[in-house]
Enzyme design. Structure first.
Site, mmCIF file in Angstrom:
data_model
loop_
_atom_site.group_PDB
_atom_site.id
_atom_site.type_symbol
_atom_site.label_atom_id
_atom_site.label_comp_id
_atom_site.label_asym_id
_atom_site.label_seq_id
_atom_site.Cartn_x
_atom_site.Cartn_y
_atom_site.Cartn_z
ATOM 1 N N HIS A 98 0.831 -1.190 0.000
ATOM 2 C CA HIS A 98 0.000 0.000 0.000
ATOM 3 C C HIS A 98 0.876 1.254 0.000
ATOM 4 O O HIS A 98 0.636 2.192 -0.769
ATOM 5 C CB HIS A 98 -0.931 -0.001 1.215
ATOM 6 C CG HIS A 98 -1.958 1.073 1.183
ATOM 7 N ND1 HIS A 98 -2.954 1.107 0.242
ATOM 8 C CD2 HIS A 98 -2.133 2.183 1.958
ATOM 9 C CE1 HIS A 98 -3.721 2.163 0.446
ATOM 10 N NE2 HIS A 98 -3.237 2.841 1.468
ATOM 11 N N LYS A 99 1.874 1.266 0.866
ATOM 12 C CA LYS A 99 2.852 2.357 0.940
ATOM 13 C C LYS A 99 4.152 1.785 1.490
ATOM 14 O O LYS A 99 4.152 0.748 2.152
ATOM 15 C CB LYS A 99 2.374 3.473 1.889
ATOM 16 C CG LYS A 99 1.254 4.345 1.372
ATOM 17 C CD LYS A 99 0.963 5.448 2.401
ATOM 18 C CE LYS A 99 -0.154 6.357 1.944
ATOM 19 N NZ LYS A 99 -0.416 7.441 2.942
ATOM 20 N N ASP A 129 -8.240 -0.207 -0.253
ATOM 21 C CA ASP A 129 -8.218 1.129 -0.840
ATOM 22 C C ASP A 129 -7.285 1.183 -2.049
ATOM 23 O O ASP A 129 -7.557 1.836 -3.057
ATOM 24 C CB ASP A 129 -7.733 2.190 0.159
ATOM 25 C CG ASP A 129 -8.163 1.957 1.585
ATOM 26 O OD1 ASP A 129 -8.302 0.795 1.989
ATOM 27 O OD2 ASP A 129 -8.320 2.950 2.308
#
Length: 261
Positions: free
Chosen positions: A20-21, A31
């Site tokens: 995600h990051k 998301d």
């Protein structure tokens, strides 16, 4: 072009899922599927790059495999392949519960992927089935009275939970669009209309006549039930306004069609 090249060096989990990051190593969040899939699919179609189709589909299938819950039919907000995150289940790596807006992003991402994916693709039907199953699970938790969904949608009546507008708008939009595309039975449009009615009934207007949308959860990380229900809300937060516009545009199409019929 710059964005597409960035995916070539993006870090991945042991299974090949995009992080995600960087600050969340080995973690896949629902998301993220919405954040990266639409633009990659549009690029693949514009420049006819089948490999990108395959990569995006692989990410979607992996996301579902790692976050799905066989009991509820819902998908967990996140998955940690290392099982080191404080919220990660030590066996499954899944986050503890089901945050409404993240599930909304997931099913809307599936819609965007299906929009651009050739119907002849080997996994087209599999993705469509995931969209249908997850949407049906979501409808099970819709409030019968006002058509809204809760912040943690799987525990609607648990103390502290509250009805959240951005996820309700996303669900209403996704269900309506799913019906329009023929993925969902036509009778499900009633669920979309109920969601639309629930969201719009809470809309107010300021002294200048501008629309105000409340009970929108602010940007959120991953946690347990208490974490999600303890999040602040914001008025006219873009997470909610964007979902609201999508929902209104989709419902308007049905209204116009009904008038013609």
């Amino acid at each position: 072009d710059h964005l597409m090249k960035s995916f070539e060096t993006w870090k991945t989990t042991a299974e090949g899922g995009l992080w995600h990051k960087d600050v969340y190593p080995n973690q896949m969040w629902l998301d993220g599927l919405y954040m990266v899939s639409p633009i990659r699919m549009m690029y693949a179609k514009k420049y006819n790059i089948p490999k990108i189709y395959d990569d995006v589909v692989e990410q979607a299938l992996l996301m579902y495999e790692k976050t799905k819950d066989t009991k509820t039919g819902l998908v967990h907000h996140a998955y940690d392949s290392s099982r080191k995150a404080p919220w990660a289940n030590p066996i499954t790596g899944q986050s503890p519960t089901f945050w409404g807006r993240s599930i909304g992003w997931f099913i809307v991402a599936l819609l965007e992927i299906l929009e651009y994916l050739p119907k002849t693709h080997k996994d087209y039907t599999a993705l469509k089935d995931i969209f249908v199953k997850t949407s049906q699970a979501v409808m099970h938790y819709q409030d019968d009275n006002d058509g809204m969904w809760y912040q943690v949608i799987s525990e609607p009546y648990k103390t502290g939970n509250w009805k959240e507008t951005s996820c309700s708008a996303l669900f209403a939009y996704a269900i309506a669009r799913g019906v329009k595309k023929g993925y969902l039975p036509s009778k499900y449009i009633e669920s979309a209309y109920k969601g639309y009615s629930g969201v719009t009934s809470g809309i107010t207007f300021d002294k200048a006549g501008y629309l105000e949308m409340s009970n929108i959860c602010v940007g959120t990380g991953v946690g347990d039930f208490d974490y999600y229900v303890g999040r602040n809300t914001s008025k006219n937060d873009l997470h909610g306004i964007g979902a609201f516009i999508l929902m209104c545009c989709e419902i308007e199409e049905f209204e116009r069609k009904s008038e013609k019929d």
